[in-house]
Design a protein around this motif. Structure first.
Motif, PDB file in Angstrom:
ATOM      1  N   ALA A 199      40.903  51.337  56.659  1.00 31.95           N
ATOM      2  CA  ALA A 199      41.840  52.327  57.202  1.00 31.95           C
ATOM      3  C   ALA A 199      41.637  53.643  56.468  1.00 31.95           C
ATOM      4  O   ALA A 199      42.138  53.829  55.360  1.00 31.95           O
ATOM      5  N   SER A 200      40.883  54.545  57.083  1.00 30.37           N
ATOM      6  CA  SER A 200      40.625  55.832  56.460  1.00 30.37           C
ATOM      7  C   SER A 200      40.096  56.800  57.509  1.00 30.37           C
ATOM      8  O   SER A 200      39.546  56.390  58.540  1.00 30.37           O
ATOM      9  N   ARG A 201      40.274  58.075  57.225  1.00 31.70           N
ATOM     10  CA  ARG A 201      39.734  59.112  58.100  1.00 31.70           C
ATOM     11  C   ARG A 201      38.631  59.907  57.405  1.00 31.70           C
ATOM     12  O   ARG A 201      38.038  60.791  58.026  1.00 31.70           O
ATOM     13  N   THR A 202      38.386  59.619  56.140  1.00 29.20           N
ATOM     14  CA  THR A 202      37.396  60.359  55.364  1.00 29.20           C
ATOM     15  C   THR A 202      36.576  59.399  54.512  1.00 29.20           C
ATOM     16  O   THR A 202      36.909  58.223  54.373  1.00 29.20           O
ATOM     17  N   GLY A 203      35.512  59.914  53.915  1.00 27.66           N
ATOM     18  CA  GLY A 203      34.694  59.124  53.000  1.00 27.66           C
ATOM     19  C   GLY A 203      33.472  58.534  53.677  1.00 27.66           C
ATOM     20  O   GLY A 203      33.413  58.370  54.903  1.00 27.66           O
ATOM     21  N   ILE A 204      32.482  58.206  52.860  1.00 24.45           N
ATOM     22  CA  ILE A 204      31.235  57.655  53.384  1.00 24.45           C
ATOM     23  C   ILE A 204      31.457  56.265  53.963  1.00 24.45           C
ATOM     24  O   ILE A 204      30.780  55.854  54.914  1.00 24.45           O
ATOM     25  N   GLY A 205      32.408  55.516  53.415  1.00 24.58           N
ATOM     26  CA  GLY A 205      32.717  54.205  53.979  1.00 24.58           C
ATOM     27  C   GLY A 205      33.244  54.311  55.395  1.00 24.58           C
ATOM     28  O   GLY A 205      32.926  53.474  56.262  1.00 24.58           O
ATOM     29  N   HIS A 206      34.051  55.333  55.654  1.00 20.55           N
ATOM     30  CA  HIS A 206      34.562  55.573  57.011  1.00 20.55           C
ATOM     31  C   HIS A 206      33.421  55.886  57.975  1.00 20.55           C
ATOM     32  O   HIS A 206      33.391  55.383  59.108  1.00 20.55           O
ATOM     33  N   LEU A 207      32.462  56.706  57.519  1.00 23.65           N
ATOM     34  CA  LEU A 207      31.316  57.033  58.371  1.00 23.65           C
ATOM     35  C   LEU A 207      30.470  55.799  58.659  1.00 23.65           C
ATOM     36  O   LEU A 207      30.040  55.572  59.802  1.00 23.65           O
ATOM     37  N   ILE A 208      30.220  54.987  57.627  1.00 22.82           N
ATOM     38  CA  ILE A 208      29.418  53.772  57.818  1.00 22.82           C
ATOM     39  C   ILE A 208      30.114  52.818  58.785  1.00 22.82           C
ATOM     40  O   ILE A 208      29.473  52.195  59.646  1.00 22.82           O
ATOM     41  N   SER A 209      31.418  52.706  58.669  1.00 21.87           N
ATOM     42  CA  SER A 209      32.167  51.853  59.594  1.00 21.87           C
ATOM     43  C   SER A 209      32.043  52.358  61.023  1.00 21.87           C
ATOM     44  O   SER A 209      31.843  51.562  61.954  1.00 21.87           O
ATOM     45  N   ASN A 210      32.144  53.668  61.206  1.00 23.00           N
ATOM     46  CA  ASN A 210      31.994  54.231  62.557  1.00 23.00           C
ATOM     47  C   ASN A 210      30.592  54.005  63.102  1.00 23.00           C
ATOM     48  O   ASN A 210      30.417  53.684  64.284  1.00 23.00           O
ATOM     49  N   TRP A 211      29.578  54.195  62.261  1.00 25.43           N
ATOM     50  CA  TRP A 211      28.202  53.965  62.712  1.00 25.43           C
ATOM     51  C   TRP A 211      28.000  52.517  63.148  1.00 25.43           C
ATOM     52  O   TRP A 211      27.335  52.242  64.140  1.00 25.43           O
ATOM     53  N   GLY A 212      28.562  51.588  62.380  1.00 32.51           N
ATOM     54  CA  GLY A 212      28.428  50.183  62.748  1.00 32.51           C
ATOM     55  C   GLY A 212      29.157  49.844  64.030  1.00 32.51           C
ATOM     56  O   GLY A 212      28.637  49.115  64.884  1.00 32.51           O
ATOM     57  N   GLU A 213      30.381  50.382  64.193  1.00 30.73           N
ATOM     58  CA  GLU A 213      31.164  50.098  65.391  1.00 30.73           C
ATOM     59  C   GLU A 213      30.509  50.681  66.646  1.00 30.73           C
ATOM     60  O   GLU A 213      30.657  50.131  67.735  1.00 30.73           O
ATOM     61  N   ASN A 214      29.813  51.807  66.498  1.00 31.16           N
ATOM     62  CA  ASN A 214      29.143  52.449  67.628  1.00 31.16           C
ATOM     63  C   ASN A 214      27.687  52.020  67.782  1.00 31.16           C
ATOM     64  O   ASN A 214      26.939  52.634  68.561  1.00 31.16           O
ATOM     65  N   PHE A 215      27.295  51.014  67.012  1.00 30.47           N
ATOM     66  CA  PHE A 215      25.950  50.440  67.108  1.00 30.47           C
ATOM     67  C   PHE A 215      24.863  51.477  66.815  1.00 30.47           C
ATOM     68  O   PHE A 215      23.786  51.457  67.409  1.00 30.47           O
ATOM     69  N   GLN A 216      25.120  52.381  65.903  1.00 30.24           N
ATOM     70  CA  GLN A 216      24.145  53.376  65.468  1.00 30.24           C
ATOM     71  C   GLN A 216      23.418  52.826  64.241  1.00 30.24           C
ATOM     72  O   GLN A 216      23.707  53.182  63.105  1.00 30.24           O
TER      73      GLN A 216
END
Length: 250
Positions: A199-216
């Protein structure tokens, strides 16, 4: 086996793994959609590092890790020394702390979200919470590892408690404490990553989570490499200091 031979073996294994990573998707052994070739991941890594959004995320994550580490280490070390030095306190709190330590700390994350919300404070508090237990347990073991004969000799020569701490405890405990710092930083870093991914809107962990969820996948593996390089660099730095201080232990 000599040191240079060990280094050569390590480099050969690393080259083999990286070569397999590059060739396996290109030769069809692995689906390139799931595991992109290493060259594509490295190219994506270079692109991502140049992006201001990624640079800002790295700075936020680094700040969270540093602040949580600064909070957790003194608290955990002080509590560990107190438990080891005062048998009555140790008899009361040790079983309770071992019980809490055995519980997966991720189950407490929703509680931190409810208390602190989704933001900087929540991630720092959760990472400090998970790290403090590791430091506490290690500090307790470090104090108990100091030979009682050393303390007895120092007291017989009239050493003050501060002198005993500085000239007996610290040199004897230093290798264990450095190992503790290395391990606790791993837990600290993991705590921040879990908080950012959950649960976050910032940070590299948030970006990695988004990349994984979007299959990037190229972006995802680039982020993993980025984090791995930082973790390995810190680990090897502390390992070097630990080797330099290991001569203090007799």
């Amino acid at each position: 086996m000599k040191r240079w031979q060990i280094i050569l073996v390590r480099m050969a294994i690393l080259a083999l793994v990286l070569g397999a990573w590059e060739l396996a998707p290109r030769m069809g052994f692995v689906n390139p959609m799931l595991l992109p070739p290493l060259s594509e991941v490295l190219a994506m890594l270079k692109t991502q590092i140049a992006r201001p959004v990624v640079q800002e995320a790295i700075m936020i994550t680094a700040l969270e890790v540093i602040v949580a580490f600064i909070i957790a280490v003194p608290i955990g070390a002080a509590a560990g020394v107190a438990i080891a030095e005062f048998p009555y306190a140790g008899a009361i709190f040790k079983p309770m702390l071992f019980y809490v330590f055995s519980i997966p700390k991720s189950i407490f994350l929703p509680m931190f979200i409810l208390i602190f919300g989704i933001g900087f404070q929540q991630k720092v508090a959760y990472a400090a919470f998970t790290t403090a237990f590791v430091v506490l347990m290690s500090a307790t073991a470090a104090v108990e590892s100091v030979k009682s004969d050393y303390i007895l000799v120092a007291r017989s020569f009239g050493a003050t408690p501060l002198q005993i701490l500085r000239r007996v405890y610290v040199p004897s405990m230093m290798p264990v404490l450095l190992e503790t710092l290395r391990i606790s930083m791993i837990f600290n870093f993991t705590g921040v990553m879990i908080a950012e991914m959950y649960a976050s809107r910032t940070g590299i962990g948030h970006l990695i989570s988004n990349w994984g969820e979007n299959f990037q996948m190229p972006q995802l593996f680039a982020g993993v490499i980025m984090l791995a390089v930082v973790a390995i660099a810190f680990n090897e730095t502390v390992r070097f200091l630990e080797a330099r201080c290991s001569t203090w232990r007799t």
